[in-house]
Design a protein around this motif. Structure first.
Motif, mmCIF file in Angstrom:
data_model
loop_
_atom_site.group_PDB
_atom_site.id
_atom_site.type_symbol
_atom_site.label_atom_id
_atom_site.label_comp_id
_atom_site.label_asym_id
_atom_site.label_seq_id
_atom_site.Cartn_x
_atom_site.Cartn_y
_atom_site.Cartn_z
ATOM 1 N N SER A 1 13.517 3.120 -1.881
ATOM 2 C CA SER A 1 13.163 2.392 -2.795
ATOM 3 C C SER A 1 12.485 2.571 -4.106
ATOM 4 C CB SER A 1 12.640 0.777 -2.348
ATOM 5 O OG SER A 1 11.281 0.737 -2.173
ATOM 6 N N VAL A 2 11.437 3.251 -3.671
ATOM 7 C CA VAL A 2 10.551 4.108 -4.898
ATOM 8 C C VAL A 2 11.458 4.980 -5.819
ATOM 9 C CG1 VAL A 2 8.899 5.464 -5.393
ATOM 10 C CG2 VAL A 2 8.477 3.825 -3.599
ATOM 11 N N PRO A 3 12.316 5.761 -5.255
ATOM 12 C CA PRO A 3 13.353 6.764 -6.097
ATOM 13 C C PRO A 3 14.110 5.960 -6.781
ATOM 14 C CG PRO A 3 12.941 7.898 -3.703
ATOM 15 C CD PRO A 3 12.447 6.466 -3.870
ATOM 16 N N ALA A 4 14.590 4.943 -6.448
ATOM 17 C CA ALA A 4 15.561 3.910 -7.227
ATOM 18 C C ALA A 4 14.968 3.767 -8.299
ATOM 19 C CB ALA A 4 15.978 2.813 -6.347
ATOM 20 N N ILE A 5 13.483 2.994 -8.105
ATOM 21 C CA ILE A 5 13.054 2.692 -9.550
ATOM 22 C C ILE A 5 12.722 3.832 -10.396
ATOM 23 C CG2 ILE A 5 10.758 2.132 -8.416
ATOM 24 C CD1 ILE A 5 10.698 -0.359 -10.473
ATOM 25 N N PHE B 1 2.843 2.097 -14.322
ATOM 26 C CA PHE B 1 2.522 0.669 -14.522
ATOM 27 C C PHE B 1 3.441 -0.244 -14.158
ATOM 28 C CE2 PHE B 1 1.538 -3.151 -16.716
ATOM 29 C CZ PHE B 1 0.096 -3.351 -16.424
ATOM 30 N N VAL B 2 4.694 -0.002 -14.889
ATOM 31 C CA VAL B 2 5.981 -0.543 -14.764
ATOM 32 C C VAL B 2 6.511 -0.691 -13.339
ATOM 33 C CG1 VAL B 2 8.249 -1.042 -15.493
ATOM 34 C CG2 VAL B 2 6.357 -0.517 -17.155
ATOM 35 N N VAL B 3 6.606 0.653 -12.687
ATOM 36 C CA VAL B 3 7.207 0.687 -11.428
ATOM 37 C C VAL B 3 6.145 -0.050 -10.352
ATOM 38 C CG1 VAL B 3 7.535 2.501 -9.532
ATOM 39 C CG2 VAL B 3 8.121 3.080 -12.023
ATOM 40 N N PHE B 4 4.949 0.040 -10.420
ATOM 41 C CA PHE B 4 4.130 -0.427 -9.438
ATOM 42 C C PHE B 4 4.292 -2.163 -9.556
ATOM 43 C CE2 PHE B 4 -0.035 -2.605 -8.149
ATOM 44 C CZ PHE B 4 0.235 -2.531 -6.651
ATOM 45 N N ALA B 5 4.318 -2.639 -10.794
ATOM 46 C CA ALA B 5 4.438 -4.132 -11.133
ATOM 47 C C ALA B 5 5.648 -4.487 -10.430
ATOM 48 C CB ALA B 5 4.355 -4.411 -12.700
ATOM 49 N N ALA B 6 6.697 -3.944 -10.682
ATOM 50 C CA ALA B 6 8.175 -4.239 -10.248
ATOM 51 C C ALA B 6 8.243 -4.262 -8.680
ATOM 52 C CB ALA B 6 9.166 -3.267 -10.916
ATOM 53 N N ASN B 7 7.691 -3.360 -8.348
ATOM 54 C CA ASN B 7 7.661 -3.190 -6.653
ATOM 55 C C ASN B 7 6.609 -4.412 -5.987
ATOM 56 O OD1 ASN B 7 8.930 -0.942 -4.814
ATOM 57 N ND2 ASN B 7 8.666 -0.168 -6.939
ATOM 58 N N ALA B 8 5.558 -4.640 -6.598
ATOM 59 C CA ALA B 8 4.768 -5.674 -6.201
ATOM 60 C C ALA B 8 5.166 -6.883 -6.422
ATOM 61 C CB ALA B 8 3.465 -5.559 -7.001
ATOM 62 N N PHE B 9 5.718 -7.536 -7.484
ATOM 63 C CA PHE B 9 6.626 -8.564 -7.488
ATOM 64 C C PHE B 9 7.671 -8.998 -7.104
ATOM 65 C CE2 PHE B 9 3.693 -8.547 -11.626
ATOM 66 C CZ PHE B 9 2.993 -9.980 -11.547
ATOM 67 N N PHE C 1 3.554 5.960 -2.726
ATOM 68 C CA PHE C 1 4.652 6.756 -3.032
ATOM 69 C C PHE C 1 5.100 6.709 -4.610
ATOM 70 C CE2 PHE C 1 7.402 7.737 0.702
ATOM 71 C CZ PHE C 1 6.491 7.384 1.953
ATOM 72 N N ILE C 2 4.675 5.698 -5.126
ATOM 73 C CA ILE C 2 4.968 5.677 -6.662
ATOM 74 C C ILE C 2 3.812 6.640 -7.332
ATOM 75 C CG2 ILE C 2 4.469 4.324 -8.689
ATOM 76 C CD1 ILE C 2 5.321 1.879 -6.876
ATOM 77 N N LEU C 3 2.721 6.779 -7.077
ATOM 78 C CA LEU C 3 2.017 7.601 -7.681
ATOM 79 C C LEU C 3 2.236 9.169 -7.323
ATOM 80 C CD1 LEU C 3 -1.493 5.677 -6.865
ATOM 81 C CD2 LEU C 3 -0.079 5.908 -9.166
ATOM 82 N N VAL C 4 2.491 9.352 -6.045
ATOM 83 C CA VAL C 4 2.923 10.582 -5.909
ATOM 84 C C VAL C 4 4.314 11.110 -6.527
ATOM 85 C CG1 VAL C 4 3.789 12.089 -3.759
ATOM 86 C CG2 VAL C 4 1.673 10.609 -3.633
ATOM 87 N N GLY C 5 5.430 10.083 -6.234
ATOM 88 C CA GLY C 5 6.755 10.498 -6.788
ATOM 89 C C GLY C 5 6.493 10.556 -8.418
ATOM 90 N N ALA C 6 5.786 9.778 -9.020
ATOM 91 C CA ALA C 6 5.836 9.856 -10.602
ATOM 92 C C ALA C 6 5.172 11.021 -10.987
ATOM 93 C CB ALA C 6 5.002 8.514 -11.202
ATOM 94 N N VAL D 1 0.776 -1.166 -0.073
ATOM 95 C CA VAL D 1 -0.057 0.050 0.005
ATOM 96 C C VAL D 1 0.940 1.121 0.081
ATOM 97 C CG1 VAL D 1 -1.785 1.194 1.257
ATOM 98 C CG2 VAL D 1 -1.981 -0.893 0.995
ATOM 99 N N LEU D 2 1.957 1.184 0.756
ATOM 100 C CA LEU D 2 2.832 2.579 0.836
ATOM 101 C C LEU D 2 3.396 2.666 -0.351
ATOM 102 C CD1 LEU D 2 4.240 1.997 4.659
ATOM 103 C CD2 LEU D 2 2.736 3.939 3.644
#
Length: 320
Positions: free
Chosen positions: A210-214, A222-230, A118-123, A113-114
């Protein structure tokens, strides 16, 4: 055509929910997994994650597939450290093994969830103001240097957890699976509840790292969330492997430190001179992580424990 439509998001989230339920149910009731069983399931989850890269290649674009694999490798490597800190937290609060799996479940779901937030806000922030690339890169560089300083220990993690523990009022005694309890009319945290608070703080810290790293590799949400989730799927079996994995891969933290600095440099270069191709990101990630793994192999016995020479090298580096 790149994947990322509302339908694609719905299918991805539905698939992740099913996989997460399978992941959690498989471990439920097992107690502590043997290293062999944990290793088998870890391989299964990694194979599923790589297969999603194939889905992106076939139905998305080559760039999505390449950046996903690069991002997944970064996030999976960081998740090793994430899980090790979970282990430190649960040990510091003396949480019995049968109750650890439940708290670990909460930690994984909270991390998902976090990271989505962070992904949506950061992107969105990077898209609205490209100059934010520089503070993002500075954060990654600082994180890399911090990892480098503690590449042979986890003193920083242990100090953080001890500091969190000192600031909480924890009820004494065994209160079963309860997270809170009442003592003399006052609501207090149990050891399990206090451990969960510490895990939540760890989740926030790792999301910030980790989010800034990706996002330094791609801003495709879409790619960022998928990579984090998997990368987060399969953390439960990984939890039972991580102590041994950390012993085996003595130079992993050094490789992660170099990787974060590499991504930070790539972000700055891309902002000044133009976008760096995804093949360079994937190649750099593979090269740095591969070097970290290969550098760890000579100092190990066949059973995975450090050799005497490896131990002496570590003592020399840490000044022990």
């Amino acid at each position: 055509m790149p994947l990322g439509s509302p339908t694609d998001w719905a299918l991805l989230i539905a698939a992740l929910v099913v996989l997460l339920v399978i992941d959690l149910i498989l471990v439920r009731g097992r107690g502590e997994m043997t290293p062999r069983v944990a290793a088998v399931w870890s391989v299964v989850w990694i194979a599923i994650a790589i297969a999603f890269g194939g889905v992106l290649y076939l139905w998305g674009t080559t760039e999505q597939s390449t950046t996903y694999l690069a991002g997944y490798l970064v996030e999976k490597s960081l998740s090793l450290d994430n899980v090790f800190v979970f282990l430190v937290v649960l040990g510091a609060f003396a949480v019995p093994t049968p109750r650890r799996v439940r708290l670990l479940t909460y930690g994984i779901v909270l991390a998902l969830v976090l990271r989505l937030i962070f992904i949506l806000v950061g992107a969105a922030a990077l898209d609205a103001a490209s100059w934010l690339t520089y503070p993002f890169a500075a954060l990654l560089g600082w994180t890399g240097l911090r990892l480098w300083r503690h590449r042979h220990d986890h003193d920083g993690d242990e100090k953080l957890i001890e500091g969190v523990r000192k600031r909480m009022t924890i009820a004494e005694g065994d209160h079963g699976d309860k997270l809170t309890t009442k003592i003399d009319g006052k609501r207090m945290l149990t050891t399990g509840g206090a451990a969960l608070v510490a895990i939540a703080i760890v989740d926030i810290i790792f999301a910030v790292d980790s989010v800034p790293a990706i996002l330094g590799i791609t801003t495709d949400t879409f790619v960022v969330f998928a990579a984090n989730a998997f990368a987060l799927l399969g953390l439960r079996p990984l939890f039972f492997l991580v102590a041994e994995l950390v012993a085996r891969l003595r130079h992993l933290k050094a490789a992660l430190a170099a990787l974060l600095v590499f991504i930070a440099a790539k972000m700055v270069y891309g902002e000044i001179f133009g976008k760096v191709g995804p093949e360079w990101s994937l190649g750099g990630v593979l090269l740095i992580l591969g070097a970290g793994v290969l550098a760890s192999l000579p100092g190990l016995k066949e059973d995975g424990t450090a050799t005497d020479e490896g131990a002496k090298d570590d003592e020399a580096r840490t000044g022990a």
